[in-house]
Design a protein around this motif. Structure first.
Motif, PDB file in Angstrom:
ATOM      1  N   GLU A   1       1.200   1.452 -10.890  1.00  0.00           N
ATOM      2  CA  GLU A   1       1.543   1.602 -12.030  1.00  0.00           C
ATOM      3  C   GLU A   1       3.272   1.198 -12.657  1.00  0.00           C
ATOM      4  O   GLU A   1       3.906   1.089 -13.670  1.00  0.00           O
ATOM      5  N   ILE A   2       4.595   1.609 -11.053  1.00  0.00           N
ATOM      6  CA  ILE A   2       6.069   0.809 -11.147  1.00  0.00           C
ATOM      7  C   ILE A   2       4.980  -0.759 -11.431  1.00  0.00           C
ATOM      8  O   ILE A   2       6.482  -1.360 -12.539  1.00  0.00           O
ATOM      9  N   ILE A   3       4.927  -1.739 -10.931  1.00  0.00           N
ATOM     10  CA  ILE A   3       5.308  -2.923 -11.015  1.00  0.00           C
ATOM     11  C   ILE A   3       4.541  -3.261 -12.364  1.00  0.00           C
ATOM     12  O   ILE A   3       5.239  -3.557 -13.056  1.00  0.00           O
ATOM     13  N   TYR A  52       0.744  -0.910   0.009  1.00  0.00           N
ATOM     14  CA  TYR A  52      -0.050  -0.103   0.055  1.00  0.00           C
ATOM     15  C   TYR A  52       1.350   1.061   0.064  1.00  0.00           C
ATOM     16  O   TYR A  52       1.397   1.243   1.100  1.00  0.00           O
ATOM     17  N   ASN A  53       0.938   1.995  -1.277  1.00  0.00           N
ATOM     18  CA  ASN A  53       1.773   2.972  -1.190  1.00  0.00           C
ATOM     19  C   ASN A  53       3.223   2.946  -0.825  1.00  0.00           C
ATOM     20  O   ASN A  53       3.394   3.462   0.058  1.00  0.00           O
ATOM     21  N   GLU A  54       3.161   2.059  -1.297  1.00  0.00           N
ATOM     22  CA  GLU A  54       5.141   1.851  -1.438  1.00  0.00           C
ATOM     23  C   GLU A  54       5.897   1.653  -2.936  1.00  0.00           C
ATOM     24  O   GLU A  54       6.947   1.346  -3.302  1.00  0.00           O
ATOM     25  N   GLU A  55       5.211   3.259  -2.869  1.00  0.00           N
ATOM     26  CA  GLU A  55       6.266   3.461  -4.531  1.00  0.00           C
ATOM     27  C   GLU A  55       7.875   3.554  -4.101  1.00  0.00           C
ATOM     28  O   GLU A  55       8.846   3.185  -4.851  1.00  0.00           O
ATOM     29  N   ARG A  56       8.445   3.403  -3.714  1.00  0.00           N
ATOM     30  CA  ARG A  56       9.465   4.352  -2.555  1.00  0.00           C
ATOM     31  C   ARG A  56      10.550   2.428  -2.445  1.00  0.00           C
ATOM     32  O   ARG A  56      11.914   2.626  -2.642  1.00  0.00           O
ATOM     33  N   PHE A  57       9.690   1.770  -2.338  1.00  0.00           N
ATOM     34  CA  PHE A  57      10.275   0.967  -1.643  1.00  0.00           C
ATOM     35  C   PHE A  57       9.712  -0.542  -2.654  1.00  0.00           C
ATOM     36  O   PHE A  57      11.032  -1.704  -2.682  1.00  0.00           O
ATOM     37  N   ILE A  58       9.081  -0.182  -3.724  1.00  0.00           N
ATOM     38  CA  ILE A  58       8.687  -1.534  -4.866  1.00  0.00           C
ATOM     39  C   ILE A  58       9.954  -2.773  -5.008  1.00  0.00           C
ATOM     40  O   ILE A  58       9.617  -3.267  -5.306  1.00  0.00           O
ATOM     41  N   GLU A  59      10.454  -1.505  -6.058  1.00  0.00           N
ATOM     42  CA  GLU A  59      11.808  -1.410  -6.731  1.00  0.00           C
ATOM     43  C   GLU A  59      12.220  -2.460  -6.464  1.00  0.00           C
ATOM     44  O   GLU A  59      12.877  -3.678  -6.382  1.00  0.00           O
ATOM     45  N   SER A  85      -3.291   2.007  -3.423  1.00  0.00           N
ATOM     46  CA  SER A  85      -2.511   2.709  -3.406  1.00  0.00           C
ATOM     47  C   SER A  85      -2.752   3.910  -4.261  1.00  0.00           C
ATOM     48  O   SER A  85      -3.502   3.564  -5.518  1.00  0.00           O
ATOM     49  N   GLN A  86      -2.512   5.242  -3.653  1.00  0.00           N
ATOM     50  CA  GLN A  86      -3.212   6.450  -4.385  1.00  0.00           C
ATOM     51  C   GLN A  86      -1.454   6.806  -4.702  1.00  0.00           C
ATOM     52  O   GLN A  86      -2.029   7.532  -5.678  1.00  0.00           O
ATOM     53  N   PRO A 135       5.727  -6.944 -15.108  1.00  0.00           N
ATOM     54  CA  PRO A 135       4.903  -7.663 -15.893  1.00  0.00           C
ATOM     55  C   PRO A 135       4.505  -8.472 -15.636  1.00  0.00           C
ATOM     56  O   PRO A 135       3.753  -9.519 -15.654  1.00  0.00           O
ATOM     57  N   GLN A 136       5.922  -9.496 -14.808  1.00  0.00           N
ATOM     58  CA  GLN A 136       5.039 -11.496 -14.783  1.00  0.00           C
ATOM     59  C   GLN A 136       4.914 -11.024 -13.419  1.00  0.00           C
ATOM     60  O   GLN A 136       4.328 -12.417 -13.251  1.00  0.00           O
TER      61      GLN A 136
END
Length: 334
Positions: free
Chosen positions: A50-52, A12-19, A44-45, A57-58
């Motif tokens: 989007e990053i995923i 949830y709202n993890e754009e900083r850590f997701i990659e 997520s807001q 894409p897998q």
């Protein structure tokens, strides 16, 4: 022979850590053709989803409009096809042999129902405050004898582990995550597993890089919520899940009693203050272990009490909510 494993990740709202998290997942030495990665996004807001879609894409991307972790985990487990289910957290980076080590242990120990490693807590950023939070979350004074946080010397059976590997049939046997628990859902699940005769093991040399909360406010709120949901967990289990987790409650009750008695019997205030002075002495000694970084040491003086008092207040609030039949509904805090 390699079994298919399902990796379930709530986010949830993890754009900083997701990659960083997903890179560490796909850099595992476990065969990719036997790896199923399911990420359940809690509405997520930010750019998490989007990053995923753009870079991974897998990944099987599912949606949880209710946001909270236990709901996401149940969605992911229901979709999982693997023989083993590994529950991960986005705030972590995992060693390249994490999956293979967990599965190897499970294969070699049929008595094990869940196995996990030790959190190596890292600062969220380069500030002294963030470094102090990370130190507190991995210290015995801050966390007591929570071995997955402070470490262990040998493989051992424990009450709970973070980011564990479960046999898929465990969830058929004991059910999924309790969706009423915004916090402590893993503790409740693992305690329930042990009630069913399950066994949980900790691998002390398998280290997970875990990024702590960046601010004292977020850290304090997290521990308040940990304390808040403990009484509800105990009620659901029909037993006290851990005496260790009650120590901050006793500390807060003492502080309340100290204030009351000091007003009623002011001449005895100094005697009533002895436990508090002892706590402050331990706080100072623990903080001064990092005196080579004065700003970190000063932050530690504040952070230790914030953790303990917020946890204790949360625990007391949870007891009162049960006694007066009040709701435990709260916002998810990331």
């Amino acid at each position: 022979m390699f079994h298919t494993i399902s990796v379930v990740i709530p986010a949830y709202n993890e754009e900083r850590f997701i990659e960083d998290c997903l890179h560490s997942v796909y850099q595992q030495d476990y065969p990719k053709e036997h790896l199923e990665v399911i990420l359940v996004d809690g509405n997520s807001q930010d750019r998490t989803a989007e990053i995923i879609r753009e870079k991974f894409p897998q990944v099987i991307l599912l949606h949880n409009p209710r946001k909270i972790v236990p709901v996401s985990m149940n969605i992911g487990i229901k979709a999982a096809q693997g023989v083993y289910v590994i529950r991960l957290d986005v705030h972590c980076v995992y060693p390249n042999d994490y999956f293979s080590r967990l599965v190897q242990f499970m294969e070699a120990h049929p008595e094990a129902d869940n196995v996990g490693g030790v959190c190596k807590t890292l600062p969220a950023n380069g500030t002294p405050k963030a470094e102090a939070i990370a130190i507190a979350l991995s210290s015995k004074f801050g966390m007591g004898n929570s071995e997955f946080r402070v470490g262990a010397k040998e493989i051992k059976e424990v009450d709970t582990v973070p980011f564990g590997c479960y046999r898929r049939e465990v969830f058929d046997k004991i059910g999924g995550y309790d969706e009423e628990l915004i916090r402590n859902q893993d503790n409740e699940l693992n305690s329930r597993l042990k009630q069913y005769g399950g066994r949980i093991f900790l691998l002390p040399d398998l280290l997970i890089d875990y990024y702590a909360r960046p601010t004292v406010k977020k850290c304090g709120r997290m521990f308040y919520q940990y304390g808040l949901f403990n009484p509800l967990v105990d009620k659901k289990l029909g037993q006290c899940s851990s005496l260790r987790r009650m120590v901050p409650l006793f500390f807060v009750l003492y502080l309340i009693l100290f204030v009351v008695l000091s007003v009623i019997l002011p001449k005895l205030t100094l005697w009533f203050a002895v436990p508090l002075l002892l706590y402050l002495l331990i706080d100072i000694v623990a903080s001064l272990q990092h005196i080579t970084k004065p700003k970190v040491a000063l932050w530690l003086l504040c952070i230790y009490p914030v953790i303990h008092i917020n946890y204790g207040i949360g625990y007391l609030d949870g007891i009162l909510r049960l006694l007066f039949n009040r709701s435990f509904v709260a916002e998810a805090n990331r």
